[in-house]
Scaffold this motif. Sequence first.
Motif, short mmCIF file in Angstrom:
data_model
loop_
_atom_site.label_atom_id
_atom_site.label_comp_id
_atom_site.label_asym_id
_atom_site.label_seq_id
_atom_site.Cartn_x
_atom_site.Cartn_y
_atom_site.Cartn_z
N VAL A 119 0.85 -1.18 0.00
CA VAL A 119 0.00 0.00 0.00
C VAL A 119 0.88 1.24 0.00
O VAL A 119 1.95 1.26 0.63
CB VAL A 119 -0.92 0.01 1.25
CG1 VAL A 119 -1.86 1.20 1.24
CG2 VAL A 119 -1.71 -1.29 1.31
N GLU A 120 0.45 2.29 -0.71
CA GLU A 120 1.26 3.50 -0.73
C GLU A 120 1.32 4.13 0.66
O GLU A 120 0.49 3.87 1.52
CB GLU A 120 0.75 4.50 -1.76
CG GLU A 120 -0.58 5.14 -1.47
CD GLU A 120 -0.91 6.21 -2.52
OE1 GLU A 120 -0.03 6.62 -3.27
OE2 GLU A 120 -2.07 6.64 -2.54
N SER A 121 2.30 4.99 0.87
CA SER A 121 2.60 5.47 2.22
C SER A 121 1.48 6.27 2.85
O SER A 121 1.24 6.17 4.07
CB SER A 121 3.91 6.28 2.21
OG SER A 121 3.92 7.22 1.16
N THR A 122 0.75 7.06 2.07
CA THR A 122 -0.41 7.75 2.64
C THR A 122 -1.45 6.75 3.12
O THR A 122 -2.06 6.91 4.18
CB THR A 122 -1.04 8.70 1.60
OG1 THR A 122 -0.09 9.69 1.23
CG2 THR A 122 -2.27 9.38 2.17
N GLY A 123 -1.64 5.70 2.34
CA GLY A 123 -2.68 4.72 2.63
C GLY A 123 -2.43 3.85 3.84
O GLY A 123 -3.33 3.16 4.31
N VAL A 124 -1.20 3.86 4.37
CA VAL A 124 -0.91 3.03 5.54
C VAL A 124 -1.01 3.82 6.84
O VAL A 124 -0.81 3.27 7.92
CB VAL A 124 0.49 2.39 5.45
CG1 VAL A 124 0.68 1.66 4.14
CG2 VAL A 124 1.60 3.42 5.64
N CYS A 139 -5.92 2.89 1.16
CA CYS A 139 -6.53 3.78 0.16
C CYS A 139 -5.87 3.78 -1.21
O CYS A 139 -6.51 4.16 -2.19
CB CYS A 139 -6.54 5.20 0.69
SG CYS A 139 -7.55 5.44 2.15
N GLY A 140 -4.59 3.45 -1.28
CA GLY A 140 -3.91 3.54 -2.57
C GLY A 140 -2.86 2.46 -2.70
O GLY A 140 -2.24 2.04 -1.72
N ALA A 141 -2.63 2.01 -3.92
CA ALA A 141 -1.68 0.93 -4.17
C ALA A 141 -0.24 1.41 -4.06
O ALA A 141 0.10 2.51 -4.49
CB ALA A 141 -1.92 0.34 -5.55
N GLY A 142 0.61 0.56 -3.48
CA GLY A 142 2.02 0.90 -3.33
C GLY A 142 2.73 1.10 -4.65
O GLY A 142 3.73 1.83 -4.72
N ALA A 143 2.23 0.47 -5.70
CA ALA A 143 2.86 0.62 -7.01
C ALA A 143 2.79 2.05 -7.53
O ALA A 143 3.53 2.42 -8.44
CB ALA A 143 2.17 -0.31 -8.02
N LYS A 144 1.93 2.88 -6.93
CA LYS A 144 1.80 4.27 -7.38
C LYS A 144 2.98 5.13 -6.94
O LYS A 144 3.30 6.13 -7.59
CB LYS A 144 0.52 4.89 -6.81
CG LYS A 144 -0.75 4.49 -7.55
CD LYS A 144 -1.95 5.04 -6.83
CE LYS A 144 -3.21 4.95 -7.66
NZ LYS A 144 -3.37 6.05 -8.62
N THR A 145 3.61 4.78 -5.81
CA THR A 145 4.65 5.65 -5.27
C THR A 145 5.93 4.92 -4.89
O THR A 145 6.98 5.54 -4.76
CB THR A 145 4.14 6.39 -4.02
OG1 THR A 145 3.71 5.43 -3.05
CG2 THR A 145 3.00 7.32 -4.35
N GLY A 146 5.85 3.63 -4.63
CA GLY A 146 7.01 2.91 -4.11
C GLY A 146 7.07 2.99 -2.60
O GLY A 146 6.21 3.58 -1.95
N PRO A 147 8.11 2.41 -2.00
CA PRO A 147 8.20 2.34 -0.55
C PRO A 147 8.55 3.66 0.10
O PRO A 147 9.21 4.51 -0.50
CB PRO A 147 9.30 1.31 -0.32
CG PRO A 147 10.16 1.40 -1.54
CD PRO A 147 9.22 1.71 -2.67
N ALA A 148 8.11 3.83 1.34
CA ALA A 148 8.46 5.01 2.12
C ALA A 148 9.84 4.81 2.74
O ALA A 148 10.05 3.84 3.47
CB ALA A 148 7.42 5.24 3.21
N GLY A 149 10.74 5.68 2.45
CA GLY A 149 12.04 5.65 3.11
C GLY A 149 12.96 4.54 2.68
O GLY A 149 13.87 4.17 3.41
#
Length: 398
Positions: free
Chosen positions: A344-349, A370-380
């Motif tokens: 999951v994208e970072s906002t969505g977690v 709320c959003g797929a991780g493929a949209k942004t990649g990992p946080a940090g």
Amino acid sequence: MTPATDSPALPDARPALPDYVCPADGTRVAPSSLAWSCPACHGPLDLDFSPTPAPLGKLSGRVNSLWRYAECLPLPAPAISLGEGRTPLVGLAGNISAKLDFLMPTLSFKDRGAVVLAALARHLGPDRVIADSSGNAGTAVAAYCARAGLPCTVYVPAGTSPKKLAQIDAHGARLEVVDGDREATARAARAAADEPGTFYASHVHNPYFLHGTKTYVHELWEDLGGTLPDALVVPVGNGTLLLGAALAVRELHAAGLIARLPALYAVQSAAVAPLADAWRAGADDLVGETPQAPTFAEGIAIPRPLRARQILRAVRDLGGGFFTVTEDQIAAAQRDLAARGLYVESTGVACWAAVRDGALGDRTAVVPLCGAGAKTGPAGGDVGRSRERRGPVAPSTG
């Protein structure tokens, strides 16, 4: 405006659309208007619309999308639907479940509101549609405008995820990249929205978007057999999911379809938390200027949400509160969910980051992914760099 050839026109015999009404001063605006804000105070509008949901027993056999809740939506089901809604509800740990709203046609919950906005735009027949977004809302509006055959321009801030930009562009929308932050982007879009023949598909100003996002709670109610959990926990930037959730809770309770109201909890990044700051101050509106810092949760990094008074009142009325989460908590929650099979994208977690360590005690709760991780990649950095030990996955609830 000529509709897309694969999307038959809506029938001529349509029920009248509801008036817009300003929640601040009561000004009414005709439903056929392309006005995007209150002409008196320039604030966002609501709808004069108080629907009665269908009881659980009448939902069987209906279309398997959010349009199954037709009585609660302010316009008829459009030909442009992509089957949005009816996302899975699965257990995470203990009494916490997650609704997988990243499994939408454009990979975010914003499809719930965008399809309603695009259907309204197609009904009104403007020359152009514009939107502003940090990514997901713009992607959703671009997709549904493409489906409806409507020309679309999306304003985004510099620094928006290249993957989201590529998705918007793929749907054929024109991209306007603003050299500034999210607020500068909104100002640029609002200036363009004043041009004649323009429909401003604003997920903040236009209340049709909120009546789309409220289906998130109608689905929970149906999936849980006509009940809701003790707590609803939602991420909050501009508050579109939270305000939609509050609408649905009130509709279900007024109809006698739920006996008690769930508590409503809002989650913000500690880096940009104007609503949480106002809450802690006991205020009814924003208090001064909020400090801002970079955050992985870019989708909720809104320093001055326009519907702040409504958001704070909804949380107060439903007996909830605010959580803030740090960057370390966000990154850890994203890794934890990935280890559970959910990228999951970072906002969505953010909501899982807020409650995964027992902040709600033994109460039942649902968080949206709320959003797929493929949209942004990992946080940090690399998601897999330090997997954490976790407990067993809870049984599926839907």
